[in-house]
Design a protein around this motif. Structure first.
Motif, PDB file in Angstrom:
ATOM      1  N   LEU A   7       0.829  -1.200   0.000  1.00 40.73           N
ATOM      2  CA  LEU A   7       0.000   0.000   0.000  1.00 40.73           C
ATOM      3  C   LEU A   7       0.864   1.251   0.000  1.00 40.73           C
ATOM      4  N   THR A   8       0.509   2.178  -0.881  1.00 41.09           N
ATOM      5  CA  THR A   8       1.113   3.508  -0.895  1.00 41.09           C
ATOM      6  C   THR A   8      -0.015   4.524  -0.904  1.00 41.09           C
ATOM      7  N   ILE A   9       0.020   5.448   0.049  1.00 44.90           N
ATOM      8  CA  ILE A   9      -0.954   6.537   0.104  1.00 44.90           C
ATOM      9  C   ILE A   9      -0.180   7.840   0.003  1.00 44.90           C
ATOM     10  N   VAL A  10      -0.514   8.641  -1.019  1.00 45.54           N
ATOM     11  CA  VAL A  10       0.170   9.925  -1.223  1.00 45.54           C
ATOM     12  C   VAL A  10      -0.855  11.053  -1.279  1.00 45.54           C
ATOM     13  N   SER A  11      -0.385  12.238  -0.911  1.00 45.12           N
ATOM     14  CA  SER A  11      -1.180  13.458  -1.014  1.00 45.12           C
ATOM     15  C   SER A  11      -0.277  14.525  -1.613  1.00 45.12           C
ATOM     16  N   PRO A  12      -0.811  15.686  -1.946  1.00 47.14           N
ATOM     17  CA  PRO A  12       0.058  16.754  -2.454  1.00 47.14           C
ATOM     18  C   PRO A  12       1.178  17.122  -1.474  1.00 47.14           C
ATOM     19  N   LEU A  46     -12.574   8.028  -4.821  1.00 49.78           N
ATOM     20  CA  LEU A  46     -12.868   8.000  -3.392  1.00 49.78           C
ATOM     21  C   LEU A  46     -13.561   9.295  -3.005  1.00 49.78           C
ATOM     22  N   THR A  47     -14.341   9.222  -1.939  1.00 51.75           N
ATOM     23  CA  THR A  47     -15.060  10.383  -1.457  1.00 51.75           C
ATOM     24  C   THR A  47     -14.612  10.704  -0.031  1.00 51.75           C
ATOM     25  N   GLN A  48     -15.169  11.737   0.550  1.00 48.16           N
ATOM     26  CA  GLN A  48     -14.798  12.130   1.910  1.00 48.16           C
ATOM     27  C   GLN A  48     -15.075  10.985   2.875  1.00 48.16           C
ATOM     28  N   GLY A  49     -14.107  10.728   3.744  1.00 51.35           N
ATOM     29  CA  GLY A  49     -14.259   9.656   4.715  1.00 51.35           C
ATOM     30  C   GLY A  49     -12.933   9.268   5.328  1.00 51.35           C
ATOM     31  N   VAL A  50     -12.854   8.024   5.769  1.00 53.98           N
ATOM     32  CA  VAL A  50     -11.669   7.522   6.462  1.00 53.98           C
ATOM     33  C   VAL A  50     -11.151   6.278   5.762  1.00 53.98           C
ATOM     34  N   ILE A  51      -9.857   6.268   5.464  1.00 58.19           N
ATOM     35  CA  ILE A  51      -9.194   5.050   4.993  1.00 58.19           C
ATOM     36  C   ILE A  51      -8.695   4.329   6.235  1.00 58.19           C
ATOM     37  N   GLN A  60      -4.665   1.549  11.531  1.00 59.77           N
ATOM     38  CA  GLN A  60      -4.358   2.952  11.271  1.00 59.77           C
ATOM     39  C   GLN A  60      -5.484   3.565  10.456  1.00 59.77           C
ATOM     40  N   GLU A  61      -5.690   4.861  10.630  1.00 54.62           N
ATOM     41  CA  GLU A  61      -6.747   5.569   9.907  1.00 54.62           C
ATOM     42  C   GLU A  61      -6.212   6.896   9.373  1.00 54.62           C
ATOM     43  N   ILE A  62      -6.674   7.237   8.173  1.00 51.54           N
ATOM     44  CA  ILE A  62      -6.332   8.524   7.557  1.00 51.54           C
ATOM     45  C   ILE A  62      -7.627   9.143   7.049  1.00 51.54           C
ATOM     46  N   VAL A  63      -7.919  10.363   7.479  1.00 49.44           N
ATOM     47  CA  VAL A  63      -9.118  11.078   7.041  1.00 49.44           C
ATOM     48  C   VAL A  63      -8.811  11.770   5.718  1.00 49.44           C
ATOM     49  N   ILE A  64      -9.720  11.622   4.731  1.00 46.78           N
ATOM     50  CA  ILE A  64      -9.504  12.234   3.416  1.00 46.78           C
ATOM     51  C   ILE A  64     -10.734  13.041   2.986  1.00 46.78           C
ATOM     52  N   LYS A  65     -10.505  13.969   2.054  1.00 52.30           N
ATOM     53  CA  LYS A  65     -11.596  14.723   1.431  1.00 52.30           C
ATOM     54  C   LYS A  65     -12.048  14.043   0.148  1.00 52.30           C
ATOM     55  N   SER A  66     -11.078  13.542  -0.628  1.00 47.77           N
ATOM     56  CA  SER A  66     -11.385  12.884  -1.906  1.00 47.77           C
ATOM     57  C   SER A  66     -10.125  12.200  -2.395  1.00 47.77           C
ATOM     58  N   GLY A  67     -10.252  11.473  -3.500  1.00 47.36           N
ATOM     59  CA  GLY A  67      -9.077  10.820  -4.064  1.00 47.36           C
ATOM     60  C   GLY A  67      -9.422   9.746  -5.072  1.00 47.36           C
ATOM     61  N   PHE A  68      -8.396   8.979  -5.429  1.00 47.20           N
ATOM     62  CA  PHE A  68      -8.515   7.869  -6.359  1.00 47.20           C
ATOM     63  C   PHE A  68      -7.698   6.706  -5.832  1.00 47.20           C
ATOM     64  N   VAL A  75      -0.953  -4.660  -5.344  1.00 42.90           N
ATOM     65  CA  VAL A  75      -0.380  -3.328  -5.151  1.00 42.90           C
ATOM     66  C   VAL A  75      -1.541  -2.331  -5.143  1.00 42.90           C
ATOM     67  N   VAL A  76      -1.641  -1.555  -4.062  1.00 39.78           N
ATOM     68  CA  VAL A  76      -2.705  -0.569  -3.928  1.00 39.78           C
ATOM     69  C   VAL A  76      -2.065   0.817  -3.885  1.00 39.78           C
ATOM     70  N   SER A  77      -2.427   1.656  -4.855  1.00 36.89           N
ATOM     71  CA  SER A  77      -1.904   3.018  -4.920  1.00 36.89           C
ATOM     72  C   SER A  77      -3.073   3.979  -4.697  1.00 36.89           C
ATOM     73  N   VAL A  78      -2.942   4.828  -3.680  1.00 38.40           N
ATOM     74  CA  VAL A  78      -4.020   5.761  -3.333  1.00 38.40           C
ATOM     75  C   VAL A  78      -3.463   7.175  -3.383  1.00 38.40           C
ATOM     76  N   CYS A  79      -4.179   8.049  -4.098  1.00 34.43           N
ATOM     77  CA  CYS A  79      -3.816   9.460  -4.167  1.00 34.43           C
ATOM     78  C   CYS A  79      -4.984  10.229  -3.553  1.00 34.43           C
ATOM     79  N   VAL A  80      -4.717  11.005  -2.497  1.00 37.77           N
ATOM     80  CA  VAL A  80      -5.789  11.644  -1.751  1.00 37.77           C
ATOM     81  C   VAL A  80      -5.538  13.120  -1.546  1.00 37.77           C
TER      82      VAL A  80
END
Length: 82
Positions: A7-12, A46-51, A60-68, A75-80
């Protein structure tokens, strides 16, 4: 057979998480959905919520506004946006 996901989770702002997890829950536009090892290939919004993801026995939890998210061959790639 490896029973984990890479798993990779990235944001700006940068990388939020990178590592192996047992499973994860994602806030999709149609509701929460789970990704487990050997999941079918998928790209979705993805929509607003918690990963929520499970690294070993630690939740572990990460709160997001939106993403893909893209899922392909364990392999799971998440951009939030947070």
């Amino acid at each position: 057979m490896d029973k984990t996901l890479n798993l990779t989770i990235v944001s700006p702002e940068g990388v939020l998480f990178e590592g192996k997890v047992k499973s994860l829950l994602l806030p999709g536009v149609m509701g929460l959905f789970a990704v487990m090892p050997l999941h079918a290939p998928l790209i979705t919004q993805l929509t607003q919520g918690v990963i929520t993801f499970y690294e070993k026995e630690h939740k572990q939890e990460i709160v997001i506004k939106s993403g893909f998210v893209e899922v392909k061959q364990n392999v799971v790639s998440v951009c939030v946006e947070q």
